[in-house]
Design a protein around this motif. Structure first.
Motif, PDB file in Angstrom:
ATOM      1  N   GLY B 182       9.774   9.020  52.145  1.00 42.56           N
ATOM      2  CA  GLY B 182      10.322  10.233  52.742  1.00 42.56           C
ATOM      3  C   GLY B 182       9.788  11.512  52.146  1.00 42.56           C
ATOM      4  O   GLY B 182      10.519  12.288  51.548  1.00 42.56           O
ATOM      5  N   TRP B 185       4.510  14.860  54.060  1.00 37.30           N
ATOM      6  CA  TRP B 185       3.137  14.509  54.464  1.00 37.30           C
ATOM      7  C   TRP B 185       3.065  13.078  54.986  1.00 37.30           C
ATOM      8  O   TRP B 185       2.172  12.751  55.772  1.00 37.30           O
ATOM      9  CB  TRP B 185       2.148  14.725  53.319  1.00 37.30           C
ATOM     10  CG  TRP B 185       2.262  13.744  52.192  1.00 37.30           C
ATOM     11  CD1 TRP B 185       3.041  13.865  51.090  1.00 37.30           C
ATOM     12  CD2 TRP B 185       1.558  12.507  52.056  1.00 37.30           C
ATOM     13  NE1 TRP B 185       2.881  12.774  50.282  1.00 37.30           N
ATOM     14  CE2 TRP B 185       1.976  11.922  50.841  1.00 37.30           C
ATOM     15  CE3 TRP B 185       0.614  11.812  52.830  1.00 37.30           C
ATOM     16  CZ2 TRP B 185       1.497  10.693  50.376  1.00 37.30           C
ATOM     17  CZ3 TRP B 185       0.138  10.592  52.381  1.00 37.30           C
ATOM     18  CH2 TRP B 185       0.571  10.044  51.164  1.00 37.30           C
ATOM     19  N   PRO B 240      13.998   8.508  50.854  1.00 37.47           N
ATOM     20  CA  PRO B 240      13.656   9.908  50.581  1.00 37.47           C
ATOM     21  C   PRO B 240      12.836  10.093  49.309  1.00 37.47           C
ATOM     22  O   PRO B 240      13.144   9.488  48.275  1.00 37.47           O
ATOM     23  CB  PRO B 240      15.024  10.588  50.459  1.00 37.47           C
ATOM     24  CG  PRO B 240      15.943   9.737  51.241  1.00 37.47           C
ATOM     25  CD  PRO B 240      15.431   8.348  51.078  1.00 37.47           C
ATOM     26  N   ALA B 373      -2.222  27.571  59.576  1.00 34.30           N
ATOM     27  CA  ALA B 373      -1.534  26.762  58.571  1.00 34.30           C
ATOM     28  C   ALA B 373      -0.056  27.120  58.460  1.00 34.30           C
ATOM     29  O   ALA B 373       0.788  26.253  58.221  1.00 34.30           O
ATOM     30  CB  ALA B 373      -2.220  26.927  57.219  1.00 34.30           C
ATOM     31  N   THR B 374       0.280  28.396  58.654  1.00 31.14           N
ATOM     32  CA  THR B 374       1.684  28.781  58.534  1.00 31.14           C
ATOM     33  C   THR B 374       2.493  28.208  59.689  1.00 31.14           C
ATOM     34  O   THR B 374       3.619  27.739  59.511  1.00 31.14           O
ATOM     35  CB  THR B 374       1.820  30.306  58.519  1.00 31.14           C
ATOM     36  OG1 THR B 374       0.818  30.832  57.648  1.00 31.14           O
ATOM     37  CG2 THR B 374       3.174  30.718  57.997  1.00 31.14           C
ATOM     38  N   GLY B 377       2.733  24.486  59.368  1.00 29.24           N
ATOM     39  CA  GLY B 377       3.573  24.264  58.185  1.00 29.24           C
ATOM     40  C   GLY B 377       5.050  24.389  58.518  1.00 29.24           C
ATOM     41  O   GLY B 377       5.870  23.586  58.072  1.00 29.24           O
ATOM     42  N   VAL B 380       6.111  21.285  60.235  1.00 31.01           N
ATOM     43  CA  VAL B 380       6.302  20.168  59.296  1.00 31.01           C
ATOM     44  C   VAL B 380       7.608  20.339  58.522  1.00 31.01           C
ATOM     45  O   VAL B 380       8.375  19.380  58.350  1.00 31.01           O
ATOM     46  CB  VAL B 380       5.097  20.061  58.338  1.00 31.01           C
ATOM     47  CG1 VAL B 380       5.375  19.049  57.236  1.00 31.01           C
ATOM     48  CG2 VAL B 380       3.840  19.667  59.100  1.00 31.01           C
ATOM     49  N   ASP B 381       7.881  21.566  58.074  1.00 31.17           N
ATOM     50  CA  ASP B 381       9.121  21.808  57.329  1.00 31.17           C
ATOM     51  C   ASP B 381      10.348  21.431  58.162  1.00 31.17           C
ATOM     52  O   ASP B 381      11.299  20.833  57.665  1.00 31.17           O
ATOM     53  CB  ASP B 381       9.226  23.292  56.934  1.00 31.17           C
ATOM     54  CG  ASP B 381       8.217  23.665  55.851  1.00 31.17           C
ATOM     55  OD1 ASP B 381       7.721  22.749  55.171  1.00 31.17           O
ATOM     56  OD2 ASP B 381       7.946  24.872  55.691  1.00 31.17           O
ATOM     57  N   GLN B 382      10.328  21.810  59.458  1.00 29.42           N
ATOM     58  CA  GLN B 382      11.484  21.515  60.302  1.00 29.42           C
ATOM     59  C   GLN B 382      11.551  20.031  60.636  1.00 29.42           C
ATOM     60  O   GLN B 382      12.637  19.464  60.752  1.00 29.42           O
ATOM     61  CB  GLN B 382      11.435  22.351  61.582  1.00 29.42           C
ATOM     62  CG  GLN B 382      11.749  23.807  61.342  1.00 29.42           C
ATOM     63  CD  GLN B 382      13.016  23.993  60.543  1.00 29.42           C
ATOM     64  OE1 GLN B 382      14.079  23.493  60.880  1.00 29.42           O
ATOM     65  NE2 GLN B 382      12.914  24.702  59.423  1.00 29.42           N
ATOM     66  N   THR B 384      10.680  17.539  58.631  1.00 28.89           N
ATOM     67  CA  THR B 384      11.259  16.793  57.511  1.00 28.89           C
ATOM     68  C   THR B 384      12.714  17.194  57.294  1.00 28.89           C
ATOM     69  O   THR B 384      13.556  16.351  56.969  1.00 28.89           O
ATOM     70  CB  THR B 384      10.404  16.978  56.232  1.00 28.89           C
ATOM     71  OG1 THR B 384      10.936  16.145  55.206  1.00 28.89           O
ATOM     72  CG2 THR B 384      10.386  18.412  55.744  1.00 28.89           C
ATOM     73  N   THR B 385      13.044  18.470  57.524  1.00 27.55           N
ATOM     74  CA  THR B 385      14.443  18.889  57.409  1.00 27.55           C
ATOM     75  C   THR B 385      15.315  18.102  58.379  1.00 27.55           C
ATOM     76  O   THR B 385      16.388  17.617  58.026  1.00 27.55           O
ATOM     77  CB  THR B 385      14.577  20.396  57.683  1.00 27.55           C
ATOM     78  OG1 THR B 385      13.734  21.100  56.784  1.00 27.55           O
ATOM     79  CG2 THR B 385      16.004  20.869  57.486  1.00 27.55           C
ATOM     80  N   HIS B 388      16.021  14.458  57.320  1.00 27.64           N
ATOM     81  CA  HIS B 388      16.943  14.287  56.194  1.00 27.64           C
ATOM     82  C   HIS B 388      18.269  15.009  56.429  1.00 27.64           C
ATOM     83  O   HIS B 388      18.913  15.451  55.493  1.00 27.64           O
ATOM     84  CB  HIS B 388      16.289  14.805  54.903  1.00 27.64           C
ATOM     85  CG  HIS B 388      15.072  14.019  54.535  1.00 27.64           C
ATOM     86  ND1 HIS B 388      15.131  12.794  53.924  1.00 27.64           N
ATOM     87  CD2 HIS B 388      13.760  14.257  54.737  1.00 27.64           C
ATOM     88  CE1 HIS B 388      13.907  12.327  53.735  1.00 27.64           C
ATOM     89  NE2 HIS B 388      13.057  13.193  54.228  1.00 27.64           N
ATOM     90  N   ALA B 403      11.528  28.162  64.428  1.00 30.47           N
ATOM     91  CA  ALA B 403      10.799  28.386  63.176  1.00 30.47           C
ATOM     92  C   ALA B 403       9.318  28.619  63.442  1.00 30.47           C
ATOM     93  O   ALA B 403       8.686  29.476  62.823  1.00 30.47           O
ATOM     94  CB  ALA B 403      10.986  27.192  62.242  1.00 30.47           C
ATOM     95  N   ALA B 406       8.715  32.076  64.855  1.00 29.68           N
ATOM     96  CA  ALA B 406       8.808  33.162  63.871  1.00 29.68           C
ATOM     97  C   ALA B 406       7.506  33.376  63.122  1.00 29.68           C
ATOM     98  O   ALA B 406       7.296  34.425  62.521  1.00 29.68           O
ATOM     99  CB  ALA B 406       9.941  32.858  62.877  1.00 29.68           C
ATOM    100  N   THR B 407       6.627  32.391  63.110  1.00 32.63           N
ATOM    101  CA  THR B 407       5.380  32.555  62.367  1.00 32.63           C
ATOM    102  C   THR B 407       4.320  33.290  63.175  1.00 32.63           C
ATOM    103  O   THR B 407       3.256  33.604  62.661  1.00 32.63           O
ATOM    104  CB  THR B 407       4.793  31.192  61.949  1.00 32.63           C
ATOM    105  OG1 THR B 407       4.425  30.474  63.131  1.00 32.63           O
ATOM    106  CG2 THR B 407       5.794  30.385  61.153  1.00 32.63           C
TER     107      THR B 407
END
Lengths: 304, 408, 290
Positions: B182, B185, B240, B373-374, B377, B380-382, B384-385, B388, B403, B406-407
């Motif tokens: 978990g 990447w 995780p 990349a932002t 990125g 990816v953050d959302q 994995t969030t 979990h 999200a 917003a970038t």
């Protein structure tokens, strides 16, 4: 577990506990039990580091971390020190030890020296704004080092020091100034002003007083500063990995390459031996100078 | 001496005839190949390179981010390495646009014919090659422990629906359906294969390359999140933050039935005496998706001016693209060669599948190397969030789309 | 000239340090602030001014909110736990115990470990398939679970425990030194009046240690700001992004996401926040002494 602690505050009925002496014995027992608990918590990880480093890989995989090694072997230590492969070079950590020393020792000595003079100037030769200067020194320290990498790189390049040991020493000295200055200033505040006033009336100058009167009074705080700086600089990874090159790379860089590799089988025994080897100089310093360290504190080094 | 050269003889001959090094240079190379299998592969390259008369100065830094940080700081400090491991595509272009790369066209005359178009395009800046691709790794592989599958009595699934449907049977026999480490990447490989599953290659493109707002809020995306939510139940509680190689151990030892992971996992099979394609079944997943998400191991050439260093770069580029070096390297690393014409004998069954996909043009460059990349990125953050948390698919989808928006 | 030198000798002695600090701390902070107003990607450049856009972007990044909240959560818990337990341990060791230097050394040796090593050790210890959980199972308590590292709601405690393990020795030593500096007569007077020991500590001794708190808070706050190594080695920000801290966010944005502008903006926000909390405190504390 909870029963005995519940009973403690009101032991009145059970006869032997009522006497003052048995109360004292009970108190001591509880005290040492608590201390044993504390010692267990802090020493446990060191035990695991050491015991695992003397195990073989099959034993680690079958038995978890806590047991004592069945057939202790120092092979992991030999590997970590001289044989472990980092990339295509298989020389362990030993080649990096000297690099770390060459970088750490001058950086520590210079930053402690500068901190001592600064602290002395701020505490004993105050001038209007000295308090502001001190606050500015401490506050600026809270910049995270990750973000200063780029400007530091450019600055070192301008100075022609990029990638050299001198460059690393310079960076460690500069970023060590706030901490050492704070330590010495707070210590020197507790040195009686009368001593210095008397010397000044006799016509003694700034540096004469510093070297002849103040420094001889402060071996303890010097040890404190030496230890804190040595630990910080020896353990630094970020500046080390960014501003060294393969031939000047210190131990932390090699340790990271060894332990932090993402792909491949993790050799825990070698990793743990390497971890202890990399931390050995600081550990030894704590053991040798630990007494002075506390004495330094007691003398008022960091009483604010 | 000549006999010692063995298979590498042709590498040397090739290098000598094409670049004719006037100066014997030194190439200092930053890379993040620090472990056993990686180092074994790297040695092939280093030995071949040193036979061209140049010297390899090794500078390993464990961890891709740390290595890239060092490389970038070195460039800013005016002391760039001769060459450094660097991804193709957007990250490479960011360097090239700053004028930090040399072109190596002198060594790359016929590369357009030798490389798949997607790699060639992403290795060039303003039409000139600035990096040499060493090997490629596929990401969306489904691996299955054959003994476990036989015990449960199932075949490798072709789609996510089939995979999820088989989970109960697997659990009934006491196995964990999906081994998953978990960390974001690793999880993104699972998510990408789900995106292919619900909407095919086009949908994957819209979501991960274009970060298209409509696609991010589409019914397909909701379906993807519904499937992804089920992944929470396919894994064990220890998932995780678990390292990928420990997770791989669960597949190899037969604790878990499936795992989705890049083909470097094969190195772990070989270490455990398991044969890829036989003991551990493999499949580009979902099957028939005509999409193999891949990443490249490539060496970018920095903007060094010294003629000897320039020669060292050209010789390095030539060595990297030598067919024998490419083959021997990939055999040890578990990757496949980017060159399409490399001799395929000796590769395992899974590598053969990968080379087939590459030949048919199914390669899909990993979004990290294409998209801002932002933006990717944030995705990816959302992702994995969501995995979990207890978010519903609807909530997860909206949070991701917001999200990413917003970038912009 | 000579008299000028004599009068200003302390400023002159300080000036090289101040010049270096002005450049390498404040200059680079200003530089970072400048980068945060640009659209810099892989390298800092100043030809692409975007105003406060990066800050807008930052505040619309959910992960930043997690990291920012975690700084307070981790920082608060770490300060609270380390200061209170460090003080308690110092008081325990100050009870004229036997083998004092043994206990002192055991509490202090982790200070010699870097945050990287600390993180690695605790990752091993808290790993459910390798560490403490396995040991407790082997003792027969098979239902025991220690899932701090794998549970997003508790992972912050894993960071706190590891950081406490590493940092407690310093705090204990500082407090112990402070306790040793306190006048013995206070204890004698308290004994005469029959005041229980805990009351003496709470109402007399601890207030007298106030100056020590300044040093402790400053040093521990530095650890919080620089906890990067610890997080990377222990949790790598996971599960999900639940144990992210501003320093990790900053590093990721700069070196993985190649967005130096956004990274710089997050650094500026973090620095301002920390200073907004610390400066009034620093100011008040130095005032009393100087």
């Amino acid at each position: 577990m909870s029963a005995p602690t519940d009973a403690m505050p009101r032991p009145a009925r059970s006869g032997w506990l009522t006497s003052r002496r048995s109360k004292a014995i009970l108190k001591r027992t509880v005290l040492y039990l608590l201390l044993a608990l504390v010692a267990f918590f802090f020493a446990g990880p060191l035990y695991i580091l050491l015991s695992t480093s003397f195990k073989t890989m099959p034993e680690i995989q079958s038995g978890g971390l806590m047991s004592l090694p069945h057939e202790p072997t120092a092979q992991a230590w030999v590997t970590a020190w001289g044989e472990a492969c980092i990339g295509i070079t298989c020389g362990g950590l030993k080649g990096y030890f000297g690099n770390s020393m060459v970088m750490t020792i001058p950086a520590v000595l210079i930053s402690v020296m500068i901190g001592a003079i600064n602290g002395y100037a701020l505490a004993k030769w105050p001038f209007p704004g000295a308090r502001f200067v001190f606050a500015a020194l401490v506050a600026g320290n809270f910049v995270p080092f990750q973000v200063v990498l780029a400007p530091v790189a450019v600055t070192l390049r301008t100075l022609g020091l990029f990638g050299s040991v001198e460059g690393l020493v310079l960076i460690h000295v500069i970023y060590g100034i706030p901490i050492t200055t704070m330590l010495f200033r707070n210590f020197f505040l507790s040195v009686p002003n009368d001593l210095i006033k008397a010397a000044r009336i006799d016509g003694a100058g700034f540096f004469w007083i510093f070297f002849r009167i103040v420094l001889p009074l402060s071996p303890s705080v010097i040890v404190v500063a030496l230890i804190l700086q040595f630990t910080g600089i020896w353990n630094d990874f970020l500046f080390a990995v960014s501003f060294s090159n393969p031939s000047s790379a210190p131990m932390t860089v090699a340790l990271n390459n060894l332990v932090n590799s993402n792909f491949g089988v993790k050799e825990y025994n070698v990793h743990m031996a390497a971890t202890v080897i990399a931390a050995a100089p600081t550990l030894i310093l704590y053991i040798l100078l630990g007494r002075y360290f506390l004495r330094g504190m007691t003398a008022g080094a960091v009483k604010g | 001496m000549l006999t010692k050269l063995g298979v590498l003889g042709s590498a040397m001959a090739f290098a000598l005839t094409t670049t004719t090094p006037v100066f014997a240079g030194t190439a200092e190379v930053i890379h993040w190949w620090t472990t056993g299998g990686e180092a074994a592969a790297l040695k092939i390259l280093v030995e071949a390179y040193e036979k061209t008369g140049n010297t390899w100065k090794d500078n390993p830094v464990a961890g891709g981010e740390a290595a890239r940080m060092v490389a970038r700081t070195r460039i800013l400090g005016g002391d760039p390495p001769t060459s450094m491991q660097w991804q193709v595509g957007a990250p490479l272009m960011a360097l090239a646009e700053e004028g930090q790369l040399n072109d190596i066209d002198a060594a790359a005359k016929d590369w357009d014919k030798l490389l798949p178009k997607v790699i060639a395009d992403n290795a060039k800046f303003e039409g000139k090659y600035v990096t040499a691709p060493m090997s490629i790794h596929g990401h969306n592989w489904l691996w299955g422990n054959q003994a476990v599958l036989d015990d449960v009595g199932i075949a490798m699934p072709k789609t996510w629906d089939e995979l999820i449907a088989s989970a109960d049977k697997i659990r009934a026999k006491g196995y964990i359906p999906l081994a998953l480490g978990g960390q974001s990447w690793q999880e993104i490989f699972v998510f990408e294969s789900i995106l292919i599953d619900v909407g095919g290659r086009d949908f994957l493109t819209k979501v991960t390359y274009d970060l298209d707002d409509a696609a991010l809020r589409s019914p397909e995306m909701l379906k993807a999140f519904q499937t992804f939510a089920k992944v929470r139940d396919l894994v064990d509680p220890g998932s995780p933050s678990r390292d990928w190689n420990i997770t791989g151990g669960m597949l190899i030892s037969g604790k878990a039935a499936y795992m989705i992971m890049g083909d470097w996992l094969k190195g772990e099979f070989v270490a455990a005496n398991k044969v890829p394609g036989k003991d551990i079944a493999c499949e580009v997943f979902p099957a028939g998706g005509k999409t193999l998400v891949f990443g490249t191991d490539a060496f970018a050439m920095t903007a060094v001016k010294d003629p000897a260093a320039r020669e060292a770069q050209l010789a390095l580029a030539t060595t990297i693209m030598d067919p024998v070096v490419q083959k021997e390297f990939s055999l040890r690393k578990g990757s496949i060669p980017p060159r399409l014409d490399v001799d395929k004998t000796g590769f395992d069954a899974c590598a053969q599948i990968a080379m087939g996909e590459a030949a048919e043009g199914h390669l899909f460059l990993v979004p990290d190397n294409v998209t801002d990349a932002t933006g990717i990125g944030a995705l990816v953050d959302q992702m994995t969030t969501f995995l979990h948390s207890n978010m519903t698919p609807e909530e997860g989808m909206t949070a991701m789309a917001d999200a990413v928006a917003a970038t912009r | 000239m000579r008299r000028f030198l004599q009068r200003h000798v302390s400023q002159i002695a300080l000036s090289p340090s101040l010049a270096l600090i002005a450049i390498f701390l404040y200059g680079f902070i200003a530089y970072t602030a400048a980068v945060s107003t640009t659209n810099s990607k892989a390298f800092p450049r100043f030809d692409n001014f975007v105003g406060l856009e990066q800050y807008w972007r930052l505040f619309h990044t959910p992960r930043w909110h997690v990291a920012f909240t975690n700084m307070f959560l981790f920082g608060g818990l770490f300060l609270l736990v380390t200061i209170s337990l460090g003080l308690v341990i110092a008081i325990l060791i100050d009870q004229r115990i036997r083998a004092e230097s043994f206990f002192r050394s055991i509490v202090m040796y982790p200070m010699a470990m870097s945050f990287v090593v600390t993180g690695i050790i605790w990752q091993w210890l808290l790993n459910p398939t390798l560490g403490i959980e396995v040991m407790v199972h082997q003792l027969g308590f098979t239902s025991f679970r220690l899932d701090w590292l794998t549970n997003p709601d508790t992972v912050i405690w894993a960071l706190v425990v590891a950081a406490f393990w590493q940092g407690c020795g310093l705090v204990m030593a500082l407090f112990l030194a402070g306790l040793r500096g306190i006048d013995e007569d206070i204890w004698k007077a308290a004994a005469v009046d029959g005041i229980p020991a805990w009351r003496v500590y709470v109402f007399i001794v601890i207030p007298m240690l106030a100056p020590v708190f300044l040093t402790v808070v400053v040093l521990l706050s530095l650890s919080i700001v620089r906890a990067f190594d610890l997080v990377v080695a222990l949790t790598n920000g996971g599960p999900g992004v639940s144990s992210d801290l501003p320093s990790v966010f900053m590093f990721d944005m700069a070196f993985r996401r190649t967005n130096l502008g956004l990274s710089a903006a997050s650094a500026v926000v973090m620095l301002c926040t920390v200073l907004a909390i610390l400066i009034p405190y620093l100011y008040a504390e130095t005032r009393e002494r100087a």
